[in-house]
Motif scaffolding. Structure first.
Motif, PDB file in Angstrom:
ATOM      1  N   GLY A 112       0.492 -51.534  66.094  1.00  0.00           N
ATOM      2  CA  GLY A 112       2.159 -51.151  65.550  1.00  0.00           C
ATOM      3  C   GLY A 112       0.937 -49.609  65.254  1.00  0.00           C
ATOM      4  N   LEU A 113       1.950 -48.530  64.344  1.00  0.00           N
ATOM      5  CA  LEU A 113       0.884 -47.243  63.796  1.00  0.00           C
ATOM      6  C   LEU A 113      -0.060 -47.941  63.360  1.00  0.00           C
ATOM      7  CD1 LEU A 113       3.036 -43.868  62.752  1.00  0.00           C
ATOM      8  CD2 LEU A 113       1.082 -45.657  61.515  1.00  0.00           C
ATOM      9  N   MET A 114      -1.212 -46.976  63.696  1.00  0.00           N
ATOM     10  CA  MET A 114      -2.145 -46.914  62.564  1.00  0.00           C
ATOM     11  C   MET A 114      -2.324 -46.049  61.471  1.00  0.00           C
ATOM     12  SD  MET A 114      -5.032 -47.680  65.529  1.00  0.00           S
ATOM     13  CE  MET A 114      -5.649 -49.112  66.541  1.00  0.00           C
ATOM     14  N   GLU A 115      -2.714 -46.640  60.722  1.00  0.00           N
ATOM     15  CA  GLU A 115      -2.992 -45.750  59.107  1.00  0.00           C
ATOM     16  C   GLU A 115      -4.151 -44.859  59.367  1.00  0.00           C
ATOM     17  OE1 GLU A 115      -0.724 -47.109  56.258  1.00  0.00           O
ATOM     18  OE2 GLU A 115       1.195 -46.405  56.731  1.00  0.00           O
ATOM     19  N   LEU A 116      -5.666 -44.229  59.445  1.00  0.00           N
ATOM     20  CA  LEU A 116      -6.204 -44.157  59.068  1.00  0.00           C
ATOM     21  C   LEU A 116      -6.733 -43.529  57.730  1.00  0.00           C
ATOM     22  CD1 LEU A 116      -6.328 -42.885  63.070  1.00  0.00           C
ATOM     23  CD2 LEU A 116      -6.676 -44.276  62.049  1.00  0.00           C
ATOM     24  N   GLY A 117      -7.334 -43.894  57.068  1.00  0.00           N
ATOM     25  CA  GLY A 117      -7.937 -43.690  55.919  1.00  0.00           C
ATOM     26  C   GLY A 117      -7.721 -44.740  54.710  1.00  0.00           C
ATOM     27  N   GLY A 118      -7.725 -44.031  53.386  1.00  0.00           N
ATOM     28  CA  GLY A 118      -7.096 -45.334  52.823  1.00  0.00           C
ATOM     29  C   GLY A 118      -8.607 -45.499  51.515  1.00  0.00           C
ATOM     30  N   SER A 119      -8.189 -46.269  50.642  1.00  0.00           N
ATOM     31  CA  SER A 119      -9.326 -46.464  50.166  1.00  0.00           C
ATOM     32  C   SER A 119      -8.023 -47.648  48.494  1.00  0.00           C
ATOM     33  CB  SER A 119     -10.053 -46.208  49.761  1.00  0.00           C
ATOM     34  OG  SER A 119     -11.360 -46.897  48.487  1.00  0.00           O
ATOM     35  N   GLN A 120     -10.321 -48.750  48.060  1.00  0.00           N
ATOM     36  CA  GLN A 120      -8.844 -49.231  46.962  1.00  0.00           C
ATOM     37  C   GLN A 120      -8.611 -48.005  45.763  1.00  0.00           C
ATOM     38  OE1 GLN A 120      -9.913 -53.533  45.675  1.00  0.00           O
ATOM     39  NE2 GLN A 120     -11.595 -52.586  46.557  1.00  0.00           N
ATOM     40  N   ASP A 121      -7.724 -48.242  44.334  1.00  0.00           N
ATOM     41  CA  ASP A 121      -7.555 -48.008  43.238  1.00  0.00           C
ATOM     42  C   ASP A 121      -8.668 -48.428  42.185  1.00  0.00           C
ATOM     43  OD1 ASP A 121      -6.508 -49.852  41.133  1.00  0.00           O
ATOM     44  OD2 ASP A 121      -5.339 -49.966  42.807  1.00  0.00           O
ATOM     45  N   PRO A 122      -9.008 -47.517  41.312  1.00  0.00           N
ATOM     46  CA  PRO A 122      -9.916 -48.207  40.081  1.00  0.00           C
ATOM     47  C   PRO A 122      -9.984 -48.740  39.597  1.00  0.00           C
ATOM     48  CG  PRO A 122      -9.918 -45.339  40.542  1.00  0.00           C
ATOM     49  CD  PRO A 122      -8.960 -46.189  41.063  1.00  0.00           C
ATOM     50  N   ILE A 123      -8.705 -49.355  39.492  1.00  0.00           N
ATOM     51  CA  ILE A 123      -8.318 -50.560  38.662  1.00  0.00           C
ATOM     52  C   ILE A 123      -8.924 -51.655  39.569  1.00  0.00           C
ATOM     53  CG2 ILE A 123      -6.821 -52.347  37.604  1.00  0.00           C
ATOM     54  CD1 ILE A 123      -7.297 -49.739  35.732  1.00  0.00           C
TER      55      ILE A 123
END
Length: 573
Positions: A380-391
């Motif tokens: 399927g489509l790949m989403e490249l990047g991203g991370s966790q939020d601080p909480i």
């Protein structure tokens, strides 16, 4: 009060104000219908039907959003249950692929990604053939027919992107003639880094089409790249999405929006609906009521729409009502960059994508499928990047410190972990939105024992990854690891998302259960979303999907809702 193909004014009830419901309300109101929109969630917006910017109470408060059920319902009040297969008992009670329940629906807290389905998604049986064990079928229309609606939706809600940057494999399967109304905004460092790794292994990344303002649009502010995007309400409403058609509907003066009110039953009689029953919680307890209607539009998102259909005892000649549930089989990739801070939490969440994994003819994919007894596989489509939020990062460190007897949940060790931020600032993720085949034993039913706060049976979800999905994950996981390593990651891993959740689906892409089709013996709704056996009940959300596609579904939900509601209203395409 209603005849297909002719404009006849009457009273319509729309259940849900999200991606599909907002378009249903707009199309019917503009055609002259009086419309009542029931929304189970709260209205966090001001000036929704007025001129100028839409106001909101949202702020960058990840604690309220992610931990305190701010965008949705409390799973202890409105739970769902889940089991992996029909033979097993319930293994989880709580939140199961819940979408935000607020005015505007899931588009209020999404990351606003709006790729299009490919042509083979609409003609999957004809184009790719059957798959053992799956109920693959063609949609009752082609990509060519839905493409003009895609164009119109993208112009209406406001999408940033660049058609000139779209790679050939995407143009082949999802051709388009119009440029996006806004250019891409600034690219995240994390997305650019992972995209470079994708290019290095022969993939074709490009700026992610997203319904976020890269310049002022629809009287709304430009995105200020605040860093709290996916999963959060936008403080400046720079990604209004469903609020735009809802605003147009309200401006007609023919629409009444009723928030914090749950429709509990569609009242039926002599092959048609006569209205709905509703309930809302007040300080004095629950209050009930009814609303008469000449037509009812169900758009509560797939799982809740199916639940309501079952509670209302809809006719089901095909035996497929609530069956063929599709939730996308996600793969989560994690890249840790030891020598560089990636700032992946800054800006609009994930600004690059690649669609190569949606191609069943990707080099080696057919041979891998054959070795696993399958005619083809699709990632399927790949989403490249991203991370966790601080909480979320802080909660992860607290869990880690909990395994160390001498460590405290807060204090010096905790602060040092937050400063180094290996699970947020040095992380750049990658996710595959895994194509999910329709299986008859993937279902939504009414739980026989668990009830919500109003005493109604909750939705029981039965779903797990099938043979096709597991094989596709096995093929693409090494590619993800290779891509992230080439991007410069010191550590790279990729696993099916359900491995991290004990099998529980977590993707929030909910489709199927009330599939469209021409034959009442093999489908639940007709080619325009009308429920077989009911003259005046339509469905305008992802439950009508025949196949899941290999991409984020919201753009398609909106385009299909616009197509079907124009047919109902008798307005020209």
């Amino acid at each position: 009060a209603q005849c297909e193909g002719r404009r006849v004014m009457g009273r319509a009830v729309v259940i849900g104000s999200g991606a599909g419901g907002s378009f249903a309300a707009m199309e019917l109101a503009q055609a002259g219908w009086q419309v009542v929109v029931f929304e189970k969630g709260a209205n966090h917006f001001s000036n929704l039907g007025g001129e100028g910017p839409i106001g909101t109470v949202f702020a960058n408060d990840s604690l309220a959003t992610q931990v305190r059920n701010f965008p949705g319902t409390d799973p202890e009040v409105f739970p769902r249950t889940w089991r992996p297969n029909q033979a097993s008992t319930v293994q989880y009670t709580g939140s199961v692929d819940e979408l935000p329940q607020v005015v505007g629906g899931g588009t209020v807290h999404w990351d606003a990604k709006v790729p299009r389905f490919w042509d083979i998604d609409f003609q999957q049986l004809s184009a790719l053939g059957p798959v053992p064990g799956a109920d693959v079928a063609d949609w009752p229309f082609s990509y060519a027919e839905i493409a003009p609606y895609y164009d119109e939706v993208e112009q209406l809600i406001g999408v940033q992107g660049d058609t000139q940057a779209i790679p050939g494999i995407v143009r082949k399967h999802a051709p388009r003639t119009k440029q996006y109304p806004m250019p891409p905004g600034p690219q995240q460092r994390s997305s650019s880094a992972v995209a470079a790794g994708a290019t290095a292994i022969g993939l074709h990344p490009y700026p992610f089409p997203m319904a976020i303002n890269s310049r002022p649009y629809n009287d709304q502010h430009v995105c200020n790249d605040c860093g709290f995007c996916s999963g959060f309400g936008c403080p400046v409403v720079a990604r209004p999405a469903a609020l735009i058609p809802l605003r147009r509907a309200l401006r007609t003066g023919r629409v009444r929006l009723v928030p914090e009110t749950m429709v509990t039953k569609v009242r039926l009689g002599a092959g048609r609906a006569t209205g709905v029953n509703w309930i809302r919680m007040t300080e004095r307890g629950p209050v009930t009521g009814t609303e008469n209607a000449d037509i009812v539009i169900m758009a509560a998102s797939a799982i809740e729409t199916i639940r309501l259909a079952l509670l209302s005892e809809f006719p089901d000649a095909s035996g497929k009502l609530g069956r063929r549930l599709m939730l996308h089989s996600f793969v989560d990739g994690t890249a840790i960059f030891l020598d560089e801070r990636m700032h992946a939490y800054r800006g609009r969440t994930i600004t690059q994508c690649a669609e190569d994994a949606a191609d069943p003819d990707f080099p080696g994919a057919r041979a891998f499928a054959k070795a696993h007894g399958l005619p083809y596989i699709r990632g399927g489509l790949m989403e490249l990047g991203g991370s966790q939020d601080p909480i979320s990062e802080a909660q992860s460190y607290q869990t880690l410190l909990g395994f160390v007897r001498s460590a405290k949940p807060f204090g010096t060790d905790f602060k040092q972990l937050m400063r180094s931020s290996i699970l947020r600032d040095r992380l750049a993720g990658c996710q595959i939105i895994g194509h999910d085949l329709p299986y008859l034993d993937h279902t939504v039913t009414l739980d026989p024992t668990v009830r919500d706060v109003f005493g109604l049976p909750v939705a029981q979800v039965t779903w797990s990854s099938g043979q096709h999905e597991q094989a596709a994950q096995q093929f693409w996981i090494p590619q993800l690891k290779k891509m992230m390593t080439r991007a410069g990651a010191g550590l790279a891993l990729a696993v099916p998302a359900t491995d991290n959740s004990g099998g529980l689906p977590t993707g929030n892409h909910v489709m199927g259960g009330m599939m469209m089709g021409a034959d009442p013996a093999t489908s639940v709704t007709d080619a325009h979303g009308r429920v077989h056996g009911l003259d005046n009940v339509y469905v305008a959300d992802g439950s009508v999907f025949v196949t899941s596609g290999a991409h984020n579904p919201t753009n398609t939900i909106m385009a299909v809702a616009m197509r079907n509601m124009r047919h109902l209203a008798g307005t020209p395409a």
